[in-house]
Motif scaffolding. Structure first.
Motif, PDB file in Angstrom:
ATOM      1  N   VAL A  24       0.837  -1.198   0.000  1.00 31.37           N
ATOM      2  CA  VAL A  24       0.000   0.000   0.000  1.00 31.37           C
ATOM      3  C   VAL A  24       0.875   1.252   0.000  1.00 31.37           C
ATOM      4  O   VAL A  24       0.656   2.198  -0.775  1.00 31.37           O
ATOM      5  CB  VAL A  24      -0.945   0.012   1.216  1.00 31.37           C
ATOM      6  N   LEU A  25       1.885   1.272   0.877  1.00 32.84           N
ATOM      7  CA  LEU A  25       2.762   2.438   0.965  1.00 32.84           C
ATOM      8  C   LEU A  25       3.486   2.679  -0.348  1.00 32.84           C
ATOM      9  O   LEU A  25       3.524   3.809  -0.852  1.00 32.84           O
ATOM     10  CB  LEU A  25       3.784   2.247   2.094  1.00 32.84           C
ATOM     11  N   VAL A  26       4.073   1.628  -0.920  1.00 30.65           N
ATOM     12  CA  VAL A  26       4.849   1.781  -2.157  1.00 30.65           C
ATOM     13  C   VAL A  26       3.973   2.300  -3.286  1.00 30.65           C
ATOM     14  O   VAL A  26       4.371   3.188  -4.045  1.00 30.65           O
ATOM     15  CB  VAL A  26       5.511   0.440  -2.527  1.00 30.65           C
ATOM     16  N   ARG A  27       2.771   1.762  -3.384  1.00 30.88           N
ATOM     17  CA  ARG A  27       1.867   2.200  -4.451  1.00 30.88           C
ATOM     18  C   ARG A  27       1.481   3.676  -4.292  1.00 30.88           C
ATOM     19  O   ARG A  27       1.496   4.442  -5.253  1.00 30.88           O
ATOM     20  CB  ARG A  27       0.612   1.318  -4.472  1.00 30.88           C
ATOM     21  N   TYR A  28       1.131   4.051  -3.072  1.00 31.81           N
ATOM     22  CA  TYR A  28       0.738   5.446  -2.888  1.00 31.81           C
ATOM     23  C   TYR A  28       1.942   6.377  -2.974  1.00 31.81           C
ATOM     24  O   TYR A  28       1.843   7.486  -3.518  1.00 31.81           O
ATOM     25  CB  TYR A  28       0.022   5.650  -1.555  1.00 31.81           C
ATOM     26  N   LEU A  29       3.090   5.950  -2.448  1.00 27.83           N
ATOM     27  CA  LEU A  29       4.293   6.773  -2.500  1.00 27.83           C
ATOM     28  C   LEU A  29       4.694   7.065  -3.943  1.00 27.83           C
ATOM     29  O   LEU A  29       5.187   8.167  -4.255  1.00 27.83           O
ATOM     30  CB  LEU A  29       5.435   6.080  -1.760  1.00 27.83           C
ATOM     31  N   ASP A  30       4.475   6.120  -4.831  1.00 28.43           N
ATOM     32  CA  ASP A  30       4.770   6.334  -6.245  1.00 28.43           C
ATOM     33  C   ASP A  30       3.917   7.476  -6.798  1.00 28.43           C
ATOM     34  O   ASP A  30       4.424   8.367  -7.497  1.00 28.43           O
ATOM     35  CB  ASP A  30       4.512   5.041  -7.021  1.00 28.43           C
ATOM     36  N   ALA A  31       2.618   7.473  -6.480  1.00 32.06           N
ATOM     37  CA  ALA A  31       1.725   8.541  -6.939  1.00 32.06           C
ATOM     38  C   ALA A  31       2.072   9.868  -6.267  1.00 32.06           C
ATOM     39  O   ALA A  31       2.064  10.930  -6.911  1.00 32.06           O
ATOM     40  CB  ALA A  31       0.273   8.166  -6.649  1.00 32.06           C
ATOM     41  N   TRP A  32       2.377   9.833  -4.973  1.00 30.54           N
ATOM     42  CA  TRP A  32       2.711  11.056  -4.228  1.00 30.54           C
ATOM     43  C   TRP A  32       3.985  11.692  -4.774  1.00 30.54           C
ATOM     44  O   TRP A  32       4.051  12.917  -4.959  1.00 30.54           O
ATOM     45  CB  TRP A  32       2.881  10.715  -2.748  1.00 30.54           C
ATOM     46  N   THR A  33       5.008  10.873  -5.045  1.00 27.07           N
ATOM     47  CA  THR A  33       6.279  11.406  -5.549  1.00 27.07           C
ATOM     48  C   THR A  33       6.092  12.073  -6.900  1.00 27.07           C
ATOM     49  O   THR A  33       6.641  13.155  -7.156  1.00 27.07           O
ATOM     50  CB  THR A  33       7.324  10.282  -5.650  1.00 27.07           C
ATOM     51  N   ALA A  81      11.064   2.737   0.208  1.00 26.96           N
ATOM     52  CA  ALA A  81      10.839   4.105  -0.249  1.00 26.96           C
ATOM     53  C   ALA A  81      11.954   4.554  -1.186  1.00 26.96           C
ATOM     54  O   ALA A  81      11.698   5.200  -2.214  1.00 26.96           O
ATOM     55  CB  ALA A  81      10.743   5.043   0.947  1.00 26.96           C
ATOM     56  N   PHE A  82      13.201   4.200  -0.864  1.00 30.63           N
ATOM     57  CA  PHE A  82      14.327   4.585  -1.719  1.00 30.63           C
ATOM     58  C   PHE A  82      14.184   3.977  -3.114  1.00 30.63           C
ATOM     59  O   PHE A  82      14.539   4.615  -4.113  1.00 30.63           O
ATOM     60  CB  PHE A  82      15.639   4.146  -1.084  1.00 30.63           C
ATOM     61  N   ARG A  83      13.665   2.757  -3.180  1.00 32.28           N
ATOM     62  CA  ARG A  83      13.474   2.136  -4.500  1.00 32.28           C
ATOM     63  C   ARG A  83      12.437   2.908  -5.313  1.00 32.28           C
ATOM     64  O   ARG A  83      12.580   3.068  -6.534  1.00 32.28           O
ATOM     65  CB  ARG A  83      13.064   0.670  -4.342  1.00 32.28           C
ATOM     66  N   VAL A  84      11.383   3.382  -4.643  1.00 31.01           N
ATOM     67  CA  VAL A  84      10.388   4.205  -5.340  1.00 31.01           C
ATOM     68  C   VAL A  84      11.038   5.492  -5.841  1.00 31.01           C
ATOM     69  O   VAL A  84      10.894   5.872  -7.011  1.00 31.01           O
ATOM     70  CB  VAL A  84       9.197   4.537  -4.418  1.00 31.01           C
ATOM     71  N   PHE A  85      11.787   6.168  -4.967  1.00 25.30           N
ATOM     72  CA  PHE A  85      12.430   7.420  -5.365  1.00 25.30           C
ATOM     73  C   PHE A  85      13.419   7.188  -6.504  1.00 25.30           C
ATOM     74  O   PHE A  85      13.602   8.056  -7.366  1.00 25.30           O
ATOM     75  CB  PHE A  85      13.131   8.062  -4.171  1.00 25.30           C
ATOM     76  N   GLY A  86      14.051   6.015  -6.497  1.00 25.36           N
ATOM     77  CA  GLY A  86      15.000   5.692  -7.554  1.00 25.36           C
ATOM     78  C   GLY A  86      14.364   5.652  -8.929  1.00 25.36           C
ATOM     79  O   GLY A  86      15.035   5.897  -9.943  1.00 25.36           O
ATOM     80  N   GLU A  87      13.072   5.335  -8.982  1.00 24.87           N
ATOM     81  CA  GLU A  87      12.378   5.314 -10.264  1.00 24.87           C
ATOM     82  C   GLU A  87      12.217   6.717 -10.849  1.00 24.87           C
ATOM     83  O   GLU A  87      11.901   6.864 -12.030  1.00 24.87           O
ATOM     84  CB  GLU A  87      11.011   4.652 -10.092  1.00 24.87           C
ATOM     85  N   PHE A  88      12.430   7.738 -10.003  1.00 27.91           N
ATOM     86  CA  PHE A  88      12.320   9.127 -10.455  1.00 27.91           C
ATOM     87  C   PHE A  88      13.692   9.796 -10.497  1.00 27.91           C
ATOM     88  O   PHE A  88      13.781  11.034 -10.488  1.00 27.91           O
ATOM     89  CB  PHE A  88      11.397   9.908  -9.512  1.00 27.91           C
ATOM     90  N   HIS A 105      -6.642  13.140  -3.074  1.00 34.82           N
ATOM     91  CA  HIS A 105      -5.565  12.253  -2.645  1.00 34.82           C
ATOM     92  C   HIS A 105      -6.128  11.044  -1.892  1.00 34.82           C
ATOM     93  O   HIS A 105      -5.573   9.941  -1.979  1.00 34.82           O
ATOM     94  CB  HIS A 105      -4.573  13.016  -1.775  1.00 34.82           C
ATOM     95  N   LEU A 106      -7.211  11.246  -1.151  1.00 34.69           N
ATOM     96  CA  LEU A 106      -7.873  10.108  -0.511  1.00 34.69           C
ATOM     97  C   LEU A 106      -8.411   9.152  -1.576  1.00 34.69           C
ATOM     98  O   LEU A 106      -8.314   7.930  -1.423  1.00 34.69           O
ATOM     99  CB  LEU A 106      -9.004  10.589   0.389  1.00 34.69           C
ATOM    100  N   THR A 107      -8.952   9.695  -2.651  1.00 35.66           N
ATOM    101  CA  THR A 107      -9.421   8.853  -3.759  1.00 35.66           C
ATOM    102  C   THR A 107      -8.273   8.042  -4.332  1.00 35.66           C
ATOM    103  O   THR A 107      -8.407   6.827  -4.571  1.00 35.66           O
ATOM    104  CB  THR A 107     -10.050   9.731  -4.851  1.00 35.66           C
ATOM    105  N   THR A 108      -7.131   8.685  -4.556  1.00 38.39           N
ATOM    106  CA  THR A 108      -5.953   7.977  -5.075  1.00 38.39           C
ATOM    107  C   THR A 108      -5.516   6.881  -4.123  1.00 38.39           C
ATOM    108  O   THR A 108      -5.215   5.753  -4.542  1.00 38.39           O
ATOM    109  CB  THR A 108      -4.790   8.963  -5.303  1.00 38.39           C
ATOM    110  N   PHE A 109      -5.490   7.192  -2.822  1.00 38.91           N
ATOM    111  CA  PHE A 109      -5.070   6.186  -1.844  1.00 38.91           C
ATOM    112  C   PHE A 109      -5.994   4.978  -1.878  1.00 38.91           C
ATOM    113  O   PHE A 109      -5.537   3.823  -1.857  1.00 38.91           O
ATOM    114  CB  PHE A 109      -5.041   6.783  -0.436  1.00 38.91           C
ATOM    115  N   LYS A 110      -7.295   5.222  -1.918  1.00 33.30           N
ATOM    116  CA  LYS A 110      -8.234   4.096  -1.921  1.00 33.30           C
ATOM    117  C   LYS A 110      -8.104   3.263  -3.193  1.00 33.30           C
ATOM    118  O   LYS A 110      -8.244   2.030  -3.154  1.00 33.30           O
ATOM    119  CB  LYS A 110      -9.665   4.600  -1.749  1.00 33.30           C
ATOM    120  N   ASN A 111      -7.842   3.899  -4.311  1.00 37.88           N
ATOM    121  CA  ASN A 111      -7.609   3.143  -5.543  1.00 37.88           C
ATOM    122  C   ASN A 111      -6.425   2.199  -5.376  1.00 37.88           C
ATOM    123  O   ASN A 111      -6.467   1.037  -5.812  1.00 37.88           O
ATOM    124  CB  ASN A 111      -7.361   4.089  -6.717  1.00 37.88           C
TER     125      ASN A 111
END
Length: 272
Positions: free
Chosen positions: A18-27, A49-56, A165-171
């Motif tokens: 859940v965190l990784v998916r939302y963190l990707d959208a947030w970043t 989290a670092f792996r997510v940031f690495g994608e950017f 953002h709540l909508t994005t999180f729930k998705n």
């Protein structure tokens, strides 16, 4: 004899996904802004989290993106362009701009007060921090219990000031991988129904909640009930249409106009 490798905690596996998916959208969102953003990590998911940031990585230069690690040493693998600092205590963290904090346990109210601050909190079931978070300015929140086959549970609470953002999180919540044995439970569902993780989830708990809301408040438009669904249940706003359609078909709800598809302006009432 080979040493047994402990099985990963399924609650943590879902929390991580859940965190990784939302963190990707947030970043992606904060890197489109001149203000940038700060990620605060209070658990053991900094490497994820670092792996997510690495994608950017190709977009970090020239943008302010910072990771603050609380009570943890920084793991290897921080991408170039990511500012990383460590602190001993959450009380040392002050973030003036956009922030996403992954928290566990106690947290100071001062941390979440601020424009564009968001929180993903892992805690014990039955401890609903939503009112405290809403008082701090994060008026859009959801709490969900992650329940394993043996009955053990962990609660996740997400809070933001932005309904989009709540909508994005729930998705992202409903799109996570179906980890063996974990199902969702709405802590406000009196019957405690366990729901499989799915893009097309079982809607009976939502149907009960919508009928109870109609009984309490009287007539509502579909749009108003979708807003209720977003803010007061674990479901997405669009799930309300399926639950309400079933309630109409079962004769539990009347509608005006009587025919056609349920539209945002369709008025629904409890059948008498």
């Amino acid at each position: 004899m080979a040493e047994r490798v402990p099985r990963p905690d399924p609650h943590v596996s879902v929390e991580r996904d859940v965190l990784v998916r939302y963190l990707d959208a947030w970043t992606a969102t904060v890197l489109r802004s001149q203000r940038g953003g700060t990620y605060v990590e209070c658990g053991d998911l900094a490497a994820d989290a670092f792996r997510v940031f690495g994608e950017f990585a190709d977009r970090l230069t020239g943008h302010h993106l910072e990771a603050v690690l609380v009570g943890r040493a920084a793991p290897a693998g921080a991408p170039a362009g990511l500012a990383v600092r460590t602190v001993d205590d959450l009380g040392e963290v002050e973030v003036p701009g956009p922030m996403l904090a992954h928290l566990s346990g106690a947290w100071p109210p001062s941390l979440v007060r601020g424009k564009a601050h968001e929180v993903l909190l892992a805690t014990e079931p039955g401890t609903d921090h939503r009112e405290r978070l809403r008082t701090a300015g994060l008026g859009c929140a959801v709490a969900v219990d992650l329940v394993a086959e043996d009955g053990s549970a962990r609660a996740l609470i997400f809070a933001t000031a932005d309904g989009r953002h709540l909508t994005t999180f729930k998705n992202e919540l409903w799109a996570v991988d179906e980890f063996a044995g974990i199902r969702y439970r709405d802590p406000r569902d009196a019957e405690g129904t366990l729901v499989d993780i799915s893009l097309t989830p079982q809607l009976l708990p939502l149907r009960r909640a919508l009928l109870a809301e109609l009984a309490r408040r009287g007539s509502h438009t579909v749009a108003e009930l979708q807003r209720f669904t977003l803010l007061e249940t674990i479901y997405r706003a669009e799930d309300a249409v399926g639950a309400l359609t079933a309630a109409v078909a079962a004769g539990q709800v009347t509608r005006e106009p009587e025919k056609g598809r349920l539209a945002p302006r369709t008025v629904l009432s409890t059948a008498r």
